[in-house]
Design a protein around this motif. Structure first.
Motif, PDB file in Angstrom:
ATOM      1  N   VAL A   1     -13.152   8.472   1.628  1.00 30.82           N
ATOM      2  CA  VAL A   1     -12.101   8.604   2.649  1.00 30.82           C
ATOM      3  C   VAL A   1     -10.822   7.999   2.091  1.00 30.82           C
ATOM      4  O   VAL A   1     -10.854   6.904   1.526  1.00 30.82           O
ATOM      5  N   LEU A   2      -9.724   8.710   2.235  1.00 35.08           N
ATOM      6  CA  LEU A   2      -8.444   8.119   1.840  1.00 35.08           C
ATOM      7  C   LEU A   2      -7.730   7.595   3.085  1.00 35.08           C
ATOM      8  O   LEU A   2      -7.525   8.333   4.049  1.00 35.08           O
ATOM      9  N   ILE A   3      -7.388   6.311   3.045  1.00 35.76           N
ATOM     10  CA  ILE A   3      -6.694   5.677   4.167  1.00 35.76           C
ATOM     11  C   ILE A   3      -5.285   5.316   3.699  1.00 35.76           C
ATOM     12  O   ILE A   3      -5.109   4.509   2.783  1.00 35.76           O
ATOM     13  N   LEU A   4      -4.292   5.916   4.319  1.00 33.47           N
ATOM     14  CA  LEU A   4      -2.909   5.518   4.053  1.00 33.47           C
ATOM     15  C   LEU A   4      -2.323   4.972   5.359  1.00 33.47           C
ATOM     16  O   LEU A   4      -2.848   5.243   6.435  1.00 33.47           O
ATOM     17  N   ARG A   5      -1.257   4.198   5.236  1.00 35.05           N
ATOM     18  CA  ARG A   5      -0.644   3.605   6.430  1.00 35.05           C
ATOM     19  C   ARG A   5       0.756   4.163   6.622  1.00 35.05           C
ATOM     20  O   ARG A   5       1.371   4.641   5.674  1.00 35.05           O
ATOM     21  N   LYS A   6       1.234   4.097   7.836  1.00 33.84           N
ATOM     22  CA  LYS A   6       2.481   4.776   8.187  1.00 33.84           C
ATOM     23  C   LYS A   6       3.463   3.763   8.776  1.00 33.84           C
ATOM     24  O   LYS A   6       3.066   2.886   9.532  1.00 33.84           O
ATOM     25  N   GLU A   7       4.704   3.881   8.392  1.00 34.26           N
ATOM     26  CA  GLU A   7       5.769   3.079   9.020  1.00 34.26           C
ATOM     27  C   GLU A   7       6.825   4.061   9.514  1.00 34.26           C
ATOM     28  O   GLU A   7       7.136   5.031   8.832  1.00 34.26           O
ATOM     29  N   ASN A   8       7.410   3.777  10.665  1.00 30.48           N
ATOM     30  CA  ASN A   8       8.282   4.785  11.269  1.00 30.48           C
ATOM     31  C   ASN A   8       9.775   4.551  11.069  1.00 30.48           C
ATOM     32  O   ASN A   8      10.573   5.468  11.258  1.00 30.48           O
ATOM     33  N   PHE A   9      10.179   3.350  10.727  1.00 27.50           N
ATOM     34  CA  PHE A   9      11.601   3.063  10.480  1.00 27.50           C
ATOM     35  C   PHE A   9      12.503   3.627  11.582  1.00 27.50           C
ATOM     36  O   PHE A   9      13.540   4.218  11.306  1.00 27.50           O
ATOM     37  N   GLY A  10      12.048   3.472  12.803  1.00 29.94           N
ATOM     38  CA  GLY A  10      12.882   3.894  13.924  1.00 29.94           C
ATOM     39  C   GLY A  10      12.987   5.398  14.114  1.00 29.94           C
ATOM     40  O   GLY A  10      13.685   5.873  15.004  1.00 29.94           O
ATOM     41  N   ALA A  11      12.295   6.170  13.285  1.00 29.28           N
ATOM     42  CA  ALA A  11      12.387   7.633  13.417  1.00 29.28           C
ATOM     43  C   ALA A  11      11.452   8.120  14.521  1.00 29.28           C
ATOM     44  O   ALA A  11      10.522   7.432  14.893  1.00 29.28           O
TER      45      ALA A  11
ATOM     46  N   HIS B   1       0.837  -1.201   0.000  1.00 26.45           N
ATOM     47  CA  HIS B   1       0.000   0.000   0.000  1.00 26.45           C
ATOM     48  C   HIS B   1       0.868   1.246   0.000  1.00 26.45           C
ATOM     49  O   HIS B   1       2.036   1.194   0.389  1.00 26.45           O
ATOM     50  N   PRO B   2       0.292   2.379  -0.411  1.00 30.03           N
ATOM     51  CA  PRO B   2       1.032   3.636  -0.288  1.00 30.03           C
ATOM     52  C   PRO B   2       1.282   3.870   1.205  1.00 30.03           C
ATOM     53  O   PRO B   2       0.363   3.723   2.014  1.00 30.03           O
ATOM     54  N   THR B   3       2.521   4.219   1.539  1.00 31.08           N
ATOM     55  CA  THR B   3       2.912   4.269   2.947  1.00 31.08           C
ATOM     56  C   THR B   3       3.596   5.586   3.258  1.00 31.08           C
ATOM     57  O   THR B   3       4.418   6.067   2.475  1.00 31.08           O
ATOM     58  N   LEU B   4       3.241   6.168   4.406  1.00 30.65           N
ATOM     59  CA  LEU B   4       3.963   7.341   4.867  1.00 30.65           C
ATOM     60  C   LEU B   4       5.274   6.881   5.497  1.00 30.65           C
ATOM     61  O   LEU B   4       5.264   6.090   6.444  1.00 30.65           O
ATOM     62  N   VAL B   5       6.396   7.370   4.967  1.00 30.10           N
ATOM     63  CA  VAL B   5       7.690   7.062   5.574  1.00 30.10           C
ATOM     64  C   VAL B   5       8.345   8.384   5.981  1.00 30.10           C
ATOM     65  O   VAL B   5       8.205   9.394   5.282  1.00 30.10           O
ATOM     66  N   PRO B   6       9.017   8.397   7.135  1.00 30.51           N
ATOM     67  CA  PRO B   6       9.633   9.651   7.592  1.00 30.51           C
ATOM     68  C   PRO B   6      10.688  10.109   6.586  1.00 30.51           C
ATOM     69  O   PRO B   6      11.413   9.280   6.033  1.00 30.51           O
ATOM     70  N   LEU B   7      10.770  11.412   6.368  1.00 28.82           N
ATOM     71  CA  LEU B   7      11.738  11.949   5.406  1.00 28.82           C
ATOM     72  C   LEU B   7      13.160  11.541   5.759  1.00 28.82           C
ATOM     73  O   LEU B   7      14.022  11.440   4.890  1.00 28.82           O
ATOM     74  N   SER B   8      13.414  11.287   7.042  1.00 27.83           N
ATOM     75  CA  SER B   8      14.773  10.948   7.476  1.00 27.83           C
ATOM     76  C   SER B   8      15.131   9.482   7.224  1.00 27.83           C
ATOM     77  O   SER B   8      16.285   9.102   7.346  1.00 27.83           O
TER      78      SER B   8
ATOM     79  N   TYR C   1      -2.210   5.163  11.014  1.00 33.27           N
ATOM     80  CA  TYR C   1      -2.915   5.551   9.794  1.00 33.27           C
ATOM     81  C   TYR C   1      -2.875   7.052   9.542  1.00 33.27           C
ATOM     82  O   TYR C   1      -2.833   7.858  10.483  1.00 33.27           O
ATOM     83  N   TYR C   2      -2.918   7.371   8.250  1.00 28.47           N
ATOM     84  CA  TYR C   2      -3.199   8.730   7.783  1.00 28.47           C
ATOM     85  C   TYR C   2      -4.605   8.657   7.195  1.00 28.47           C
ATOM     86  O   TYR C   2      -4.871   7.815   6.335  1.00 28.47           O
ATOM     87  N   LEU C   3      -5.489   9.508   7.688  1.00 28.62           N
ATOM     88  CA  LEU C   3      -6.872   9.501   7.194  1.00 28.62           C
ATOM     89  C   LEU C   3      -7.200  10.870   6.623  1.00 28.62           C
ATOM     90  O   LEU C   3      -6.899  11.901   7.230  1.00 28.62           O
ATOM     91  N   ARG C   4      -7.801  10.867   5.441  1.00 22.45           N
ATOM     92  CA  ARG C   4      -8.256  12.138   4.886  1.00 22.45           C
ATOM     93  C   ARG C   4      -9.754  12.037   4.628  1.00 22.45           C
ATOM     94  O   ARG C   4     -10.197  11.276   3.777  1.00 22.45           O
ATOM     95  N   PHE C   5     -10.523  12.786   5.409  1.00 21.15           N
ATOM     96  CA  PHE C   5     -11.975  12.843   5.235  1.00 21.15           C
ATOM     97  C   PHE C   5     -12.335  14.123   4.477  1.00 21.15           C
ATOM     98  O   PHE C   5     -11.702  15.165   4.673  1.00 21.15           O
ATOM     99  N   MET C   6     -13.345  14.040   3.629  1.00 17.73           N
ATOM    100  CA  MET C   6     -13.900  15.239   3.010  1.00 17.73           C
ATOM    101  C   MET C   6     -15.209  15.526   3.736  1.00 17.73           C
ATOM    102  O   MET C   6     -16.114  14.676   3.785  1.00 17.73           O
ATOM    103  N   VAL C   7     -15.297  16.718   4.319  1.00 11.84           N
ATOM    104  CA  VAL C   7     -16.473  17.031   5.143  1.00 11.84           C
ATOM    105  C   VAL C   7     -17.077  18.372   4.748  1.00 11.84           C
ATOM    106  O   VAL C   7     -16.394  19.238   4.198  1.00 11.84           O
ATOM    107  N   GLN C   8     -18.368  18.529   5.037  1.00  9.55           N
ATOM    108  CA  GLN C   8     -18.991  19.849   4.982  1.00  9.55           C
ATOM    109  C   GLN C   8     -18.610  20.539   6.283  1.00  9.55           C
ATOM    110  O   GLN C   8     -18.745  19.963   7.369  1.00  9.55           O
ATOM    111  N   ASP C   9     -18.106  21.750   6.167  1.00 15.12           N
ATOM    112  CA  ASP C   9     -17.582  22.420   7.354  1.00 15.12           C
ATOM    113  C   ASP C   9     -18.707  22.974   8.228  1.00 15.12           C
ATOM    114  O   ASP C   9     -18.951  24.179   8.277  1.00 15.12           O
ATOM    115  N   LYS C  10     -19.391  22.064   8.910  1.00 13.77           N
ATOM    116  CA  LYS C  10     -20.486  22.459   9.790  1.00 13.77           C
ATOM    117  C   LYS C  10     -20.050  22.253  11.239  1.00 13.77           C
ATOM    118  O   LYS C  10     -19.195  21.409  11.529  1.00 13.77           O
ATOM    119  N   PRO C  11     -20.648  22.994  12.176  1.00 12.23           N
ATOM    120  CA  PRO C  11     -20.293  22.817  13.588  1.00 12.23           C
ATOM    121  C   PRO C  11     -20.483  21.360  14.006  1.00 12.23           C
ATOM    122  O   PRO C  11     -21.457  20.711  13.601  1.00 12.23           O
TER     123      PRO C  11
END
Lengths: 442, 442
Positions: free
Chosen positions: B432-442, B270-277, B360-370
């Motif tokens: 909803v976009l769901i991405l996963r994250k790995e930290n590689f010790g960072a 899957h597309p994965t968030l990896v730390p820039l370092s 996880y990285y989650l991106r929701f699209m919402v109507q900006d209501k209270p």
């Protein structure tokens, strides 16, 4: 299940690591190999030491290494003593007695590898030395077998973890060389006498092995141009960083002449400016990296732990397993130790130091008097050395100040002639720092 | 000098690369191998094509692949047709006829590898497939042989150059997926039908091979959890970058349970968030990387070209040379194709998708209501999912706006249950976009 019987020379950190991996991974090794690897005997000068490993207490211990290399019940000797002697004599005796040898000893292979390979071929035994270069990284296997269809165009290596640790810490903390070295010694990352590491000798040992394997030549450790990191200051690291570079102690080997017309090999070890954007610039702390470019595969990079008990044991046992797989009578089925059939290895000469072409970082200490920069650049111009960058930071009336320059490419001999003239100029001190630059396509 | 006689299936880009390397490196290959590798015959459906290679015009050409796999004068067949059929049938026929096989076909090995290995073992022939994973990088050799004394703790790979090229370009240029894909197609970096690449299937093929080799299990391509990159927007890449991460399409495999108690294998693409370092975050453009952690060697990384005519040919011929070295009767001296003796390979199950634990990285699209953020976070809280970061950038009265969150670790099943409840909330869109994250010790 058949087995291979191992004798171990040296029960220091790495020796204990090897004993440990043989115990802990016994089942895994058998599942992968289809044979058992059994530690039969081990020698160390300091017996009576309190070993915490069950297996060590059940193997035959001796303080006479000759017992191990001549034992009838040993098929393969692992040499972990280090250094030239008695390692060389013991390895030669082991081979004479028909035993395969695996070693982590880069000094031994760099200096005596050729006679060891010859005797091994004569006796029909195998020699493994993956652990001698790049620690746990299987980089020799990659070069010897994985890239065997390529003409190798260059080899670059961060091959000494101690130096990389020191340079990383100097950069991260703005600390001076001497302070970081002391800390590294306290942490056990540097030896009490750090000369082999910090003066580049260890890197030169490893580079000479890589170069001979890459280009099908003989190992010529004595001909590697070698400079260490001990003259680099925090100020140099900062100046380099502002120019977009980082300093790494690199071993570099390249062939000169094309393909089968290859005539000479360039080998050098020195602190090197590498662009921050280069992959190898990101290899920090005690990690090692080997970057190999082949004419078909293009750039490949191998990164991992370059030293330490466990990574080194990993490489040693991988060699043992490769040999065990073909033993007792299939040694001819292994790739030749240096990656070329012995009769096809050539007598390529080493490129003379004066002919090496580089871009340079120069740091002069000068009295800030009118005309001093003009005088320096005039000498450089006489030698047809053109500048990419020049900076003079602070001005002091009485104190020497640094002038930093990046040059375009020129031959080492030409540069040294120019430097010699420059340091005889009035107002220029003799202490010039010369670093070399590699661009890695940036 | 003895020789190994090769038959080639497929004269596309890679096939021509293989023919080319055999011509250009003929002398070098012999010097390394002590034998000659000779291309005897080649098959392709489109004969009459104008090949620019001398050797191709001198080898026996046929449009019937069966001629090649049954030819008496062929010792080894190189399969470069790709895909499942007719590649599978031809390879099986070649083995039946006692020929060694080298292939670059990851789909074939991922799907039919097990039956191919069984038949090869029965017939006493060798199978090489280094080029199937990581292109020119000798990563399978590293895993199978170089790290053979290690229990493998994790494998991470950037295994598809097309996806890495697209993601790199999207980040560097702030461009959208569709535009970059079109450009990649025009440059020939992406297929006309890019599904196999961009939906992660090619990566899953390769990961399933790596995982089985790492953990001594069977190849279970169908059980790899697979998501591609086609839903990622320029805005996601920017949001991720602001959080200190970069998106890479990773293949990830880990064992569950310790050592010999290992019970299940986690495999996901899957597309994965990896730390820039992280080192792997620096692997850009069409480069591939495989990061393997072993319990003794620790982290190792292998980087290089993952595809292309010349790098693939490099890996194919390395396999041919390994086999030629032991042929005709030393196949048992090669490491087993999957790195474990066949009888010791286990029937480990795949960890169910619902049990995979991630951040996880989650991106929701919402109507900006209270109350909309409160409603979302309340559902997450019900599911014991805690947040590491939350951001809402712009506010629009009428238009859906993105809310981005990073969660702490939770099980996939639990996350999916929460997402399902959240998307049924008023003012939250289904996309909803769901991405996963790995930290590689960072």
């Amino acid at each position: 299940m058949s087995e291979i019987r191992v004798g171990l020379l040296g029960l220091g950190t790495i020796g204990i690591g090897v004993a440990r991996i043989l115990i802990e991974q016994q089942e895994l090794i058998s599942r992968r190999l289809g044979k058992q690897v059994r530690l039969v005997t081990a020698a160390d000068r300091i017996l009576g030491r309190d070993f915490d490993l069950d297996l060590i207490s059940s193997v035959r211990l001796t303080d006479d290494a000759n017992d191990v290399v001549t034992a009838d019940d040993v098929d393969l000797v692992i040499e972990l003593i280090g250094g030239y002697e008695p390692a060389r004599s013991l390895v030669m005796t082991a081979i004479e007695h028909g035993k395969h040898v695996v070693t982590a000893n880069k000094a031994l292979i760099a200096k005596h590898g050729e006679e060891i390979f010859l005797l091994a071929a004569e006796k029909g035994v195998a020699i493994g030395f993956e652990a001698a270069v790049g620690g746990g990284i299987p980089c020799l296997k990659a070069l010897r077998e994985g890239l065997s269809a390529n003409a190798i165009e260059s080899v670059y290596g961060i091959l000494n973890g101690t130096c990389n640790f020191i340079l990383t810490k100097m950069e991260n903390e703005g600390a001076d060389y001497a302070d970081v070295l002391r800390e590294a010694q306290e942490l056990g990352y540097a030896e009490a006498d750090p000369t082999f590491d910090v003066e580049g000798i260890d890197t030169a040992h490893k580079l000479s092995i890589l170069a001979a394997m890459a280009f099908g030549s003989r190992i010529r450790f004595d001909e590697v141009f070698t400079e260490g990191i001990s003259r680099i200051s925090a100020a140099d690291i900062e100046a380099v960083s502002e120019l977009g570079y980082r300093i790494k102690l690199l071993g570099i080997a390249k062939p000169h002449g094309d393909g089968s017309d290859m005539k000479r090999i360039e080998m050098r070890v020195h602190p090197t400016l590498v662009p921050l954007s280069a992959q190898i610039a990101q290899v920090s702390d005690s990690y090692n990296a080997v970057q190999i470019c082949g004419d078909f595969v293009e750039q490949t990079i191998y990164i991992g732990r370059g030293a330490g008990e466990r990574p080194t044991a990993s490489a040693v046992i991988a060699d043992v397993m490769d040999i065990a797989r073909v033993a007792p009578d299939g040694v001819a089925h292994l790739a030749p130790p240096m990656g070329f059939v012995e009769s096809e290895r050539s007598e390529l000469e080493t490129l003379p130091v004066a002919d090496i072409e580089c871009e340079y970082y120069l740091r002069f200490m000068v009295q800030d008097k009118p005309g001093v920069i003009a005088a320096i650049t005039s000498v450089l111009s006489d030698h047809r050395i053109s500048l990419e960058a020049l900076s003079q930071k602070e001005r002091h009336a009485t104190q020497a100040v640094p002038i930093v320059m990046l040059t375009h490419e020129t031959a080492e001999g030409n540069l040294q002639a120019a430097i010699s003239r420059i340091t005889s100029l009035t107002n220029v001190e003799e202490d010039v720092l010369i670093l070399r630059k590699e661009n890695f396509g940036a």
